[in-house]
Design a protein around this motif. Structure first.
Motif, PDB file in Angstrom:
ATOM      1  N   GLU A   1     -32.049  -5.904  17.967  1.00 53.37           N
ATOM      2  CA  GLU A   1     -31.616  -5.891  16.655  1.00 53.37           C
ATOM      3  C   GLU A   1     -32.992  -6.049  15.958  1.00 53.37           C
ATOM      4  N   ALA A   2     -33.823  -6.463  16.504  1.00 52.64           N
ATOM      5  CA  ALA A   2     -35.263  -6.605  15.847  1.00 52.64           C
ATOM      6  C   ALA A   2     -35.609  -4.944  15.589  1.00 52.64           C
TER       7      ALA A   2
ATOM      8  N   ARG B   1     -33.730  -2.352  15.623  1.00 53.28           N
ATOM      9  CA  ARG B   1     -32.715  -1.767  14.629  1.00 53.28           C
ATOM     10  C   ARG B   1     -33.190  -2.067  13.071  1.00 53.28           C
ATOM     11  N   ASN B   2     -33.617  -3.517  13.001  1.00 49.84           N
ATOM     12  CA  ASN B   2     -34.045  -3.938  11.632  1.00 49.84           C
ATOM     13  C   ASN B   2     -35.418  -3.340  10.797  1.00 49.84           C
ATOM     14  N   CYS B   3     -36.244  -3.354  12.053  1.00 48.55           N
ATOM     15  CA  CYS B   3     -37.537  -2.742  12.012  1.00 48.55           C
ATOM     16  C   CYS B   3     -37.631  -1.342  11.475  1.00 48.55           C
TER      17      CYS B   3
ATOM     18  N   TRP C   1     -35.154   0.453  10.143  1.00 49.79           N
ATOM     19  CA  TRP C   1     -34.511   0.424   8.735  1.00 49.79           C
ATOM     20  C   TRP C   1     -35.578   0.476   7.671  1.00 49.79           C
ATOM     21  N   TYR C   2     -36.687  -0.256   7.629  1.00 50.00           N
ATOM     22  CA  TYR C   2     -37.555  -0.453   6.742  1.00 50.00           C
ATOM     23  C   TYR C   2     -38.683   0.514   6.894  1.00 50.00           C
TER      24      TYR C   2
END
Length: 97
Positions: free
Chosen positions: A65-66, A68-70, A72-73
């Protein structure tokens, strides 16, 4: 997407992933060798193939999840797909010096 743009985005993603610290080993996941592959398709679709230090690692979902979120930015990324694999199995030899 040109090959140069693709390579630049892949480098930007790898750089961004250095912010994620493995909770067990206290080093970033890129230096640990947990990121096996990064690719970007036309339209900003990013694919990351990664592993964890052990199969069944309790931090697997947290790390996935980390990542994936990273991703995205990173500018230009429209979608991030993260695939967890254990082939090949991670070993300490995969860590950077």
């Amino acid at each position: 997407m040109s090959e140069a743009t693709n390579e630049t985005m892949c480098d930007a993603i790898r750089d961004a992933l250095r912010m994620i610290i493995d909770p067990e080993l206290g080093r970033n996941i890129v230096e640990l060798g947990l990121i096996y592959d990064v690719s970007v398709e036309d339209g900003g679709i990013a694919h990351v193939t990664m592993t964890t230090t052990t199969r069944g690692c309790p931090a697997s979902e947290y790390l996935k999840e980390a990542v994936r979120n990273c991703v995205w930015y990173v500018p230009g990324v429209e979608y991030a797909e993260v695939r967890l694999t254990y082939e090949p199995a991670w070993t300490p030899a995969m860590m950077s010096a």
